[in-house]
Design an enzyme around this catalytic site. Structure first.
Site, short mmCIF file in Angstrom:
data_model
loop_
_atom_site.label_atom_id
_atom_site.label_comp_id
_atom_site.label_asym_id
_atom_site.label_seq_id
_atom_site.Cartn_x
_atom_site.Cartn_y
_atom_site.Cartn_z
CG ASP A 97 20.40 -9.12 -11.90
OD1 ASP A 97 19.70 -8.79 -12.88
OD2 ASP A 97 20.30 -8.59 -10.78
CG HIS A 242 21.05 -14.29 -10.30
ND1 HIS A 242 19.96 -14.37 -9.44
CD2 HIS A 242 21.77 -13.21 -9.91
CE1 HIS A 242 20.05 -13.37 -8.56
NE2 HIS A 242 21.13 -12.66 -8.83
#
Ligand code: NI
Length: 286
Positions: A97, A242
Site C-alpha cells: 500500500d 507497504h
C-alpha cells in the site's frame, strides 16, 4: 500511511473490530483439515475441467479453482468487504500500500522479479503523480494496481462527493498512465462504514482489506514481520505490507524469507484478482 497517535490507532482498532475487521482464528467458517485435503486433491484431479488462464492479462500464473472454492468465492464476493479468499484455496496474495515511491518500491520490485512473484499494489493518486514511471514499472512487471484514494484520508469523515473525488482522481491518473480502469479498492486504514461501503460498491469496486497485518509501517524488523506471517497466514490469505513510508527496511528484509516460507508451505502466490477469480481491471465498457 499511518495514524499519528496511539490514541487514534486505538480508536480505529476498536472501530474496525466493531465492523468485523478482525477474524477469530478459530472461525467456524474454516473447513476442517480433512475436508481441505479432499478438496485440494479434487482440484488437482479435475485440472482438465477447472484449469484456465488467469484473468490477469500479465501474470503468468495458472490458477486452479476447485468447485468448493468457486462456490465459496461466489458468496464471498457478495460481502461488502473482502478480507481473504476461499478457505479451500491454498493461495496467498501479497499486497503493498501507499506507493509508489522511488526507493522501497524499487527494492520490492527487484525481489518480486527475482522470485517470479506477482503482487497487488494499492496506490495513492498523489504518489502516482509524483512517480508516474514507477507506476508504469509496477504494471509492466506483471503486478496488479488497485486504488487507495488520492490523499489517504479516512473516508468515514468525508462527504459522498469528496469520496467520489478521491477515487475518481486516482482512477484518472492511473488510466492515463497505464490505460486500465481500476477494479480493486482498499480504503485507507481499512476504515469504512455502511455509507462508504455502499458508495464504493455502487461504483463497481471490490473493497479489499486483509487477513494478515504485518504492521511493517511501525518499523517492525524483518524477523518480526516474518514471524507474523508464519503465525497468521491461512488459506486465501491477503497479506498487508507497504511500499512507501519511513522505516520499511523490515518489509524489504522479510520479503524473500516470506516468499520462501509460503512456497515451502505449498501456497501459490497470486494477485488479489486471481485469489477472488475476478478480472484485474474493469472492462472498457464499464
Ligand atoms: Ni494506506
Amino acid at each position: 500511511m499511518r495514524l499519528q497517535t496511539f490514541a487514534r490507532v486505538g480508536m480505529i482498532s476498536a472501530f474496525l473490530f466493531s465492523m468485523g475487521c478482525t477474524e477469530p482464528s478459530d472461525s467456524t467458517h474454516s473447513p476442517k483439515q480433512s475436508e481441505l485435503k479432499v478438496e485440494h486433491k479434487k482440484g488437482v484431479n479435475q485440472q482438465a475441467t477447472t484449469q484456465y488462464q488467469s484473468k490477469s492479462s500479465l501474470s503468468k500464473e495458472f490458477v486452479y479453482i476447485s468447485e468448493a472454492e468457486r462456490k465459496e468465492l461466489v458468496d464471498l464476493k457478495k460481502q461488502p468487504i473482502i478480507y481473504k479468499g476461499s478457505n479451500y484455496s491454498k493461495k496467498v496474495a501479497l499486497t503493498f500500500d501507499d506507493g509508489p515511491d522511488i526507493d522501497v518500491t524499487k527494492k520490492i520490485l527487484k525481489i518480486l522479479r527475482e522470485e517470479h512473484v506477482s503482487a497487488t499494489f494499492f496506490v495513492t493518486g498523489r504518489m502516482v503523480k509524483e512517480y508516474p514511471e514507477m507506476l508504469k514499472q509496477i504494471y509492466e512487471e506483471g503486478h496488479v494496481i488497485g486504488n487507495h484514494t488520492w490523499s489517504h484520508p479516512q473516508l468515514t469523515k468525508l462527504s459522498d462527493q469528496a469520496i467520489e473525488k478521491e477515487l475518481q482522481r486516482t482512477n484518472q491518473i492511473v488510466e492515463n498512465e497505464i490505460g486500465k480502469k481500476i477494479h480493486l479498492f482498499r480504503p485507507p486504514y481499512g476504515a469504512t462504514n455502511l455509507r462508504v461501503q455502499k458508495l464504493i460498491k455502487e461504483k463497481g469496486y471490490y473493497i479489499i482489506n486483509w487477513s494478515v497485518d504485518t504492521n511493517d509501517w511501525r518499523g517492525n524488523s524483518g524477523t518480526t514481520i516474518e514471524g507474523i506471517v508464519k503465525k497468521q497466514v491461512s488459506n486465501g490469505g491477503i497479506i498487508l505490507q507497504h511500499n512507501a513510508g519511513n522505516n520499511l527496511q523490515g518489509t524489504v528484509d522479510a520479503l524473500p524469507k516470506m516468499i520462501s516460507f509460503l512456497r515451502k508451505q505449498n501456497y501459490q502466490l497470486v494477485t488479489v484478482d486471481q485469489l477472488l477469480d475476478v478480472p484485474p481491471y474493469k472492462e472498457p465498457t464499464q
